[in-house]
Design a protein around this motif. Structure first.
Motif, PDB file in Angstrom:
ATOM      1  N   ARG A 171       0.834  -1.195   0.000  1.00 32.99           N
ATOM      2  CA  ARG A 171       0.000   0.000   0.000  1.00 32.99           C
ATOM      3  C   ARG A 171       0.868   1.243   0.000  1.00 32.99           C
ATOM      4  NH1 ARG A 171      -5.091   0.945   0.412  1.00 32.99           N
ATOM      5  NH2 ARG A 171      -5.476  -1.273   0.785  1.00 32.99           N
ATOM      6  N   GLU A 185      -8.088   4.436   0.312  1.00 29.69           N
ATOM      7  CA  GLU A 185      -8.104   4.417   1.779  1.00 29.69           C
ATOM      8  C   GLU A 185      -9.224   3.508   2.287  1.00 29.69           C
ATOM      9  OE1 GLU A 185      -8.295   8.202   3.518  1.00 29.69           O
ATOM     10  OE2 GLU A 185      -6.417   8.928   2.669  1.00 29.69           O
ATOM     11  N   THR A 218      -6.916   2.535   7.422  1.00 27.37           N
ATOM     12  CA  THR A 218      -5.930   3.542   7.022  1.00 27.37           C
ATOM     13  C   THR A 218      -6.384   4.944   7.416  1.00 27.37           C
ATOM     14  OG1 THR A 218      -5.310   2.137   5.154  1.00 27.37           O
ATOM     15  CG2 THR A 218      -4.610   4.437   5.085  1.00 27.37           C
TER      16      THR A 218
END
Length: 561
Positions: free
Chosen positions: A3, A338, A342
């Protein structure tokens, strides 16, 4: 899937920070750096910073990026190996000034201009060239053409260039050039037709979606274009194919190879084991033509299908640089999307940054001066260690406070203690060694003791701990000597009464004591017990307020309890 942070661009550029990060093997020194690896950095180009900060580079690894052009490398005079595999390069250029270039890797790019290989003729030290995976390697006699243009080449696409192959390339140089020029023009026409067809099919698919959903009828002018259609490149000079260009934008391009020169039959396919002898571009096939509906004339164009454009593996598909960039942007958006976890993590990080900023503001003013802080109203004492040379501070902290809630930050001229989010910051009158400081805590009282060695041990500002203890002991109240002549007794109600001890007669042979009624006749240090009792009653709770004041010299006498 790894990520990435949100807000980062999908396509990046070379920066000084990136160069220093990738030069850790050289202790971050860029001026003497000889090798750098910038692969898989999502770079969209080569800017001037690479040659500006790293002029001594000999090996540059830029594979697996999104670089479109070879540029800004002419100042790297010592460059020997350049790796640009897996990029979006369509033309070989910008390498004429690299006279010591020995190896060039352009594997799996989009080089369709095979004539741009001629720009490497001035690189006389070039011995190894990799072009496999590029459209130009599918042209007929492309290998012979490259060998004839670069006679100093020893290895091409991982295969050694033999003397026989070099001699044959020299004999068939003109025929090979004619073939590759014709195949290049044909491939560029196919790419242009594919872009046009791809855009039209996408528009038709979008129109079908709008027709199925009436809410999208007003969005006709907002049809996105998946692949932009650039200006078709001009065909290079040389023999052209007899197949005419399609008159209609969506017409099916012809893939017929140009006629071969009958005068040189041996150059048509001299190396069947190395050069494909198929048509001009064997990896590109023409799309099927839709059948004409019943009742429609041959001149009436057939209605196009509303299906979306074909993807990899479909008939007529051509992999272009634009699609590689689009795929990278989609992957980047997927990585940076997101999720709740997160978002919560970022919220906590923002709160921590805000607290850190507020904490910093509590310690330093706008001009950068250290502030004196005692937010917990703790009592503290500076002292000198014995022998001199060490400065200490004793902070009175509750013994019930856990030590894990205490943070100490020592600096040369100030000390900061954070105790349960409250700050005690004090400026020091002398310079100390922060790295040699120590801290301890009393298990009985809970006091915190921080000892800091002084830079100049001869500077004395405070008293030692022994001196402070002696002063405290001397400041304690002391009993008057005349108390030895008094006795306490408790009555039935528990009240304390003071009575005089029975007088003892004088020893034999000693003079008799004067009567107590005579003034000044009492012993030295004796006290009137009546005054003492009156003073005790005056200070006792519930005593009458109209008592007489204590006699002179007895104002500091502590009350009787």
């Amino acid at each position: 899937m790894e990520r990435e942070e949100a807000g980062q661009p999908a396509i990046k550029e070379i920066t000084e920070l990136l160069l220093r990060k990738r030069s850790e093997h050289n202790e971050g020194c860029l001026s003497s750096l000889q090798e750098i690896a910038l692969h898989q950095q999502d770079l969209g180009g080569i800017n001037k910073l690479l040659a500006k900060y790293c002029p001594e580079l000999e090996i540059v690894l830029l594979q697996n990026n999104l670089i479109r052009r070879i540029e800004n490398l002419n100042k790297l005079k010592k460059l020997r190996y350049l790796n640009l595999a897996l990029n979006n390069i369509t033309k070989i250029e910008g390498l004429r000034e690299l006279e010591f270039l020995d190896k060039l890797d352009l594997t799996a790019n989009f080089v369709d201009d095979i004539l741009s290989v001629e720009s490497l003729a001035r690189n006389t030290h070039l011995r190894e060239l990799h072009l496999i995976g590029n459209p130009c390697t599918n042209y007929r006699n492309s290998r012979l053409f490259i060998v004839s243009v670069l006679p100093h080449l020893k290895n091409l696409d991982g295969t050694e260039v033999t003397p026989t192959e070099r001699l044959q390339a020299a004999q068939c140089a003109s025929e090979s050039r004619a073939m590759v020029v014709a195949d290049q023009a044909e491939y560029q026409r196919q790419v242009s037709a594919y872009r046009t067809r791809h855009q039209r099919q996408h528009q038709q698919a979008a129109a079908a979606v709008r027709a199925a959903d009436p809410r999208l009828m007003g969005a006709a002018s907002e049809t996105p274009t998946l692949l932009p259609q650039p200006t078709p490149p001009a065909a290079p000079p040389g023999p052209q194919s007899d197949a005419a260009a399609p008159s209609e934008a969506g017409a099916t391009p012809t893939a017929a190879p140009p006629p071969r020169d009958a005068a040189a039959p041996d150059c048509a396919s001299p190396l069947p084991d190395r050069t494909p002898a198929s048509a001009a571009v064997p990896n590109v096939t023409a799309p099927p033509v839709a059948p004409t509906p019943a009742g429609a004339s041959a001149s009436t164009p057939a209605p196009a299908a509303a299906a979306p454009p074909g993807g990899p593996g479909s008939e007529g598909y051509i992999y272009l640089p634009e699609e590689r960039v689009t795929a990278h942007e989609e992957l980047h958006a997927m990585r940076t999307r997101e999720d709740p976890e997160t978002a919560e993590k970022k919220r906590r990080q923002a709160e921590e940054a805000a607290r850190s900023k507020a904490y910093r503001k509590r310690l330093v003013d706008d001009e950068g001066r250290i502030l004196q802080k005692n937010e917990g109203d703790w009592k503290y004492t500076f002292f000198e260690e014995d022998p001199p040379g060490t400065l200490g501070i004793d902070v009175a902290i509750s013994r019930f406070l856990d030590t894990s809630l205490i943070a100490i930050d020592t600096h040369p001229f100030h000390i900061t203690l954070t105790i349960r989010d409250r700050v005690l910051q004090l400026r020091l009158p002398m310079e100390v060694y922060p790295d040699r400081s120590s801290a301890s805590r009393s298990s009985a009282t809970g006091h915190l003791l921080v000892v800091m060695p002084k830079v100049d041990p001869h500077q004395i500002w405070f008293k030692t701990r022994d001196q402070i203890a002696q002063e405290k002991e001397a400041a304690k109240p002391k009993l008057v000597a005349s108390y030895a002549d008094a006795e306490f007794s408790n009555d039935a109600l528990g009240s304390a009464h003071l009575r005089r001890r029975p007088p003892q007669g004088p020893a034999a042979g000693s003079p008799a004591a004067p009567p107590p009624s005579q003034p000044g006749a009492d012993l030295k240090g004796a006290v009137d017990l009546g005054s003492i009792v009156a003073e005790g009653k005056k200070r006792a709770p519930g005593a009458p307020k109209d008592l007489e004041p204590p006699p002179p010299g007895m104002e500091d006498l502590p009350p009787l309890e």
